[in-house]
Design an enzyme around this catalytic site. Structure first.
Site, short mmCIF file in Angstrom:
data_model
loop_
_atom_site.label_atom_id
_atom_site.label_comp_id
_atom_site.label_asym_id
_atom_site.label_seq_id
_atom_site.Cartn_x
_atom_site.Cartn_y
_atom_site.Cartn_z
N CYS A 1 6.13 5.40 -3.24
CA CYS A 1 7.34 4.69 -3.59
C CYS A 1 7.72 4.94 -5.05
CB CYS A 1 7.16 3.19 -3.38
SG CYS A 1 6.82 2.78 -1.67
N GLY B 1 0.79 -1.22 0.00
CA GLY B 1 0.00 0.00 0.00
C GLY B 1 0.82 1.26 0.00
N CYS B 2 2.06 1.22 -0.44
CA CYS B 2 2.89 2.41 -0.40
C CYS B 2 2.37 3.45 -1.37
CB CYS B 2 4.34 2.06 -0.75
SG CYS B 2 5.44 3.47 -0.72
N GLY B 3 2.21 4.69 -0.91
CA GLY B 3 1.63 5.70 -1.76
C GLY B 3 2.61 6.52 -2.56
#
Length: 274
Positions: free
Chosen positions: A122, A118-120
């Site tokens: 990266c 769920g990295c927004g």
């Protein structure tokens, strides 16, 4: 969505059975348990690898559509012509076929990124890429507090994977009275929202007539994606971040946090509630 014949059903399972050694009240015991699946999901557009996210292998067509739209890789749902899921030794490949006009823009502006769960942000190379302008939303929504409370009370019954594993986030869509209409789950909160938005776009839901309920904190990226979809209110069970609040104010979006039985906090555009 085309599912390749060689798909391994284990990689498409949403949870797996395990045995945990549990300590309780001074004694040890072996307990059966289930944990959420987390697999690499590679998104490949017209043969070009673009992103790798970690997520739950469910509702992948919704995820592909929601991610592609909210990341600006396509402009309309109709630009996504097909999604094929192929199993590799390391995870799942989502082969997306997009319209030629959209693919031209994709090649001109694409970015490579390796996403944590769920990295927004990266893989973003500049601050301008990381913090994009947020869309303005309309001002048609009006809710009573009981609608928010009703949606929260209904949430557990809709979270089937969370009930099994206790390890996933949910993004839910509720109508004006707080009745849940759609819900998507994933180990990543951004993925869960992309899946939900994909389902809303596919069903051509009018986002002026409802609100978003999240089981996570309200971060900037979630506000950005919701505003992109024209959603006027986000209700989150945890707190907002400062950047999320700043962008909610810029979008004219109502941001509600700390959703609990018996109350909640409204951080922006309070006039929509009450």
């Amino acid at each position: 969505m085309n599912l390749a014949a060689e798909c391994d059903t284990e990689l498409l399972a949403t949870s797996q059975a395990v045995v945990a050694k549990r300590y309780a009240q001074g004694t040890w015991s072996e307990q059966p348990d289930r944990i959420a699946e987390e697999v690499p999901l590679a998104l490949i557009y017209n043969g070009i690898a673009h992103a790798v996210m970690l997520g739950t292998p469910a509702d992948l067509e919704d995820f592909a559509l929601g991610f592609s739209l909210t990341e600006g890789l396509i402009s309309h749902a109709k630009d996504l012509h097909d999604v094929e899921v192929v199993v590799s030794e390391l995870g799942l490949e989502l082969h997306l076929e997009i319209a030629s006009a959209a693919f031209h823009g994709f090649k001109a502006s694409r970015r490579q990124m390796a996403g944590r769960t769920g990295c927004g942000l990266c893989g973003q190379e500049t601050l301008q890429q990381a913090i994009r302008p947020v869309s303005k939303v309309g001002h048609t929504l009006q809710l009573q507090p009981h609608a928010l409370e009703r949606a929260l009370n209904q949430l557990p019954d809709w979270q089937s994977l969370h009930q099994t594993t206790g390890g996933v986030h949910a993004a839910a869509w509720a109508d004006l009275e707080g009745h849940l209409q759609l819900l998507r789950e994933d180990v990543g909160r951004h993925n869960a929202l992309d899946k939900l938005l994909g389902a809303l776009f596919k069903a051509k839901v009018d986002t002026r007539h409802g609100f978003l309920l999240l089981t996570s904190r309200a971060s900037h990226e979630l506000v950005y994606k919701a505003a992109f979809a024209g959603i006027e209110l986000i209700a989150a069970v945890s707190a907002p971040t400062s950047l999320a609040l700043r962008h909610a104010e810029e979008a004219g979006l109502t941001l509600v946090g700390w959703m609990r039985k018996g109350g909640f906090s409204v951080y922006s555009e309070q006039k929509r509630v009450g």
